[in-house]
Write an enzyme that holds these catalytic residues in place. Structure first.
Site, PDB file in Angstrom:
ATOM      1  N   LYS A 169     -25.794 -24.693 -50.974  1.00 23.34           N
ATOM      2  CA  LYS A 169     -25.948 -23.642 -51.746  1.00 23.34           C
ATOM      3  C   LYS A 169     -25.106 -22.447 -51.109  1.00 23.34           C
ATOM      4  O   LYS A 169     -24.541 -21.395 -51.974  1.00 23.34           O
ATOM      5  CB  LYS A 169     -27.568 -23.242 -51.912  1.00 23.34           C
ATOM      6  CG  LYS A 169     -28.114 -24.261 -52.894  1.00 23.34           C
ATOM      7  CD  LYS A 169     -29.618 -24.156 -52.976  1.00 23.34           C
ATOM      8  CE  LYS A 169     -30.139 -25.428 -53.587  1.00 23.34           C
ATOM      9  NZ  LYS A 169     -31.838 -25.697 -53.464  1.00 23.34           N
ATOM     10  N   GLN A 197     -36.708 -23.036 -50.253  1.00 28.28           N
ATOM     11  CA  GLN A 197     -36.125 -24.462 -50.734  1.00 28.28           C
ATOM     12  C   GLN A 197     -37.517 -25.267 -50.482  1.00 28.28           C
ATOM     13  O   GLN A 197     -38.469 -25.066 -49.517  1.00 28.28           O
ATOM     14  CB  GLN A 197     -35.367 -24.829 -49.431  1.00 28.28           C
ATOM     15  CG  GLN A 197     -34.984 -26.189 -49.640  1.00 28.28           C
ATOM     16  CD  GLN A 197     -33.975 -26.357 -50.692  1.00 28.28           C
ATOM     17  OE1 GLN A 197     -33.230 -25.664 -51.044  1.00 28.28           O
ATOM     18  NE2 GLN A 197     -34.108 -27.567 -51.399  1.00 28.28           N
ATOM     19  N   ASP A 249     -34.703 -19.368 -58.992  1.00 30.98           N
ATOM     20  CA  ASP A 249     -35.144 -20.577 -59.450  1.00 30.98           C
ATOM     21  C   ASP A 249     -35.697 -20.765 -60.676  1.00 30.98           C
ATOM     22  O   ASP A 249     -36.052 -21.970 -60.894  1.00 30.98           O
ATOM     23  CB  ASP A 249     -35.883 -21.145 -58.061  1.00 30.98           C
ATOM     24  CG  ASP A 249     -34.944 -22.611 -57.288  1.00 30.98           C
ATOM     25  OD1 ASP A 249     -33.992 -22.933 -57.913  1.00 30.98           O
ATOM     26  OD2 ASP A 249     -35.641 -22.596 -56.193  1.00 30.98           O
TER      27      ASP A 249
END
Ligand code: NAD
Length: 284
Positions: free
Chosen positions: A54, A98, A121
């Protein structure tokens, strides 16, 4: 019949140059360089790879990325303090924690602490609710990437029978919701489903997101169907593979995504797209 293999890497490359790099450059020129903050807790090997990819993708497309690495013993309250700092920092446009987090940290609470307008997200309860109401601010990156695949490959969804296998908050549920919004008739299956094949055999669209190697086999797929493989697993030789028996299903399906090189790169691309959108929103 052999399926057309959908090249997620190629689609991503196009999207990144058309929809990401140019917009990132324009924002930077206006004095708003887009910036993503990533938080990684613990030393889960897969998570470390995802985070590295990422960050690399951000840097290659004109976005800035900052990453906090914390040991697995991190106290939840300290993580919440850090998220509060990032929420208040005007240079940060997107915050990504994460997952999975270590078991002593409540992931729901942590995601709920992220400012919804920085939740790139798309997992904050406000953003999940907005998605449900048909007015998403940020769509969760993996289902968003799958929807982009349908769009770019001209796969019709209106009136299609779609089966989503998996009902997680990250993939299965938002995937089903986006398909409903697109006019598909959607069935959500899970490990509790009694006869999975009964459902998949009547579907023009199958999205598998379970983490179970070789779950979807050729006899379960309607000829010509589009089969999207979200799963990331290791086979008995340690090779990366999805939830779909690629070799078998490739002979029956109309379209299929490979693993690797299918949904994975699209997920990262949509994270970039969401971060750019957050930065544009912040820049007015
Ligand atoms: P999860 O463990 O939270 O959920 C898995 C779901 O699959 C559950 O709802 C479970 O009921 C269902 N399931 C498990 N075994 C099943 C079976 N035999 N039959 C039917 N349903 C079954 O996982 P998740 O976070 O949703 O991720 C799913 C998979 O997708 C994993 O392999 C993960 O690594 C992968 N993933 C890939 C990407 C990507 O970018 N490609 C992104 C996120 C997740």
């Amino acid at each position: 019949m052999t399926a057309r293999i959908i090249d997620g890497t190629l689609l991503s490359k196009r999207l990144r140059s058309d929809k990401v790099a140019q917009r990132a450059a324009a924002l930077t020129e206006r004095g708003y360089p887009p910036r993503l903050a990533v938080i990684l807790v613990g030393n889960n090997a897969a998570s470390q790879i995802y985070v590295r990819n990422k960050i690399k993708a951000c840097e290659a497309n004109g976005l800035h990325a900052v990453c906090d690495y914390y040991p697995a013993e991190l106290i939840e309250a300290n993580l919440l303090v850090r998220i509060d700092q990032l929420n208040r920092d005007p240079r940060i446009h997107g915050i990504l924690v994460q997952l999975p987090l270590p078991p002593h940290i409540d992931a729901y609470k942590v995601i709920a602490a992220i400012a919804p307008e920085k939740d790139v997200d798309g997992l904050h309860v406000v953003n999940m609710g907005a998605l449900m109401a048909g007015k998403p601010l940020f769509r969760p990156c993996t289902p968003y990437g799958v929807m982009k695949i349908f769009e770019l490959e001209n796969i019709p969804l209106t009136g299609a029978n779609a089966v989503v296998i998996g009902r997680s908050n990250i993939v299965g549920k938002p995937m089903a919701m986006l398909l409903v919004e697109a006019g598909a008739t959607v069935t959500i299956c899970s490990s509790k489903t009694r006869d999975l094949a009964v459902h998949t055999r009547s579907a023009e669209i199958v999205v598998a997101a379970t983490g179970t190697w070789n779950l979807v086999t050729a006899d379960m797929v309607k000829p010509g169907a589009t089969v999207i493989d979200v799963g990331i697993n290791r086979d008995d030789k340690g090779q990366l593979c999805g939830d779909v028996d690629f070799a078998g299903v490739h002979k029956v399906a109309g379209h299929i995504t490979p693993v690797p090189g299918g949904v994975g790169p699209m997920t990262i691309t949509m994270l970039l797209v969401n971060t750019i959108a957050a930065a544009e929103y912040a820049a007015g």
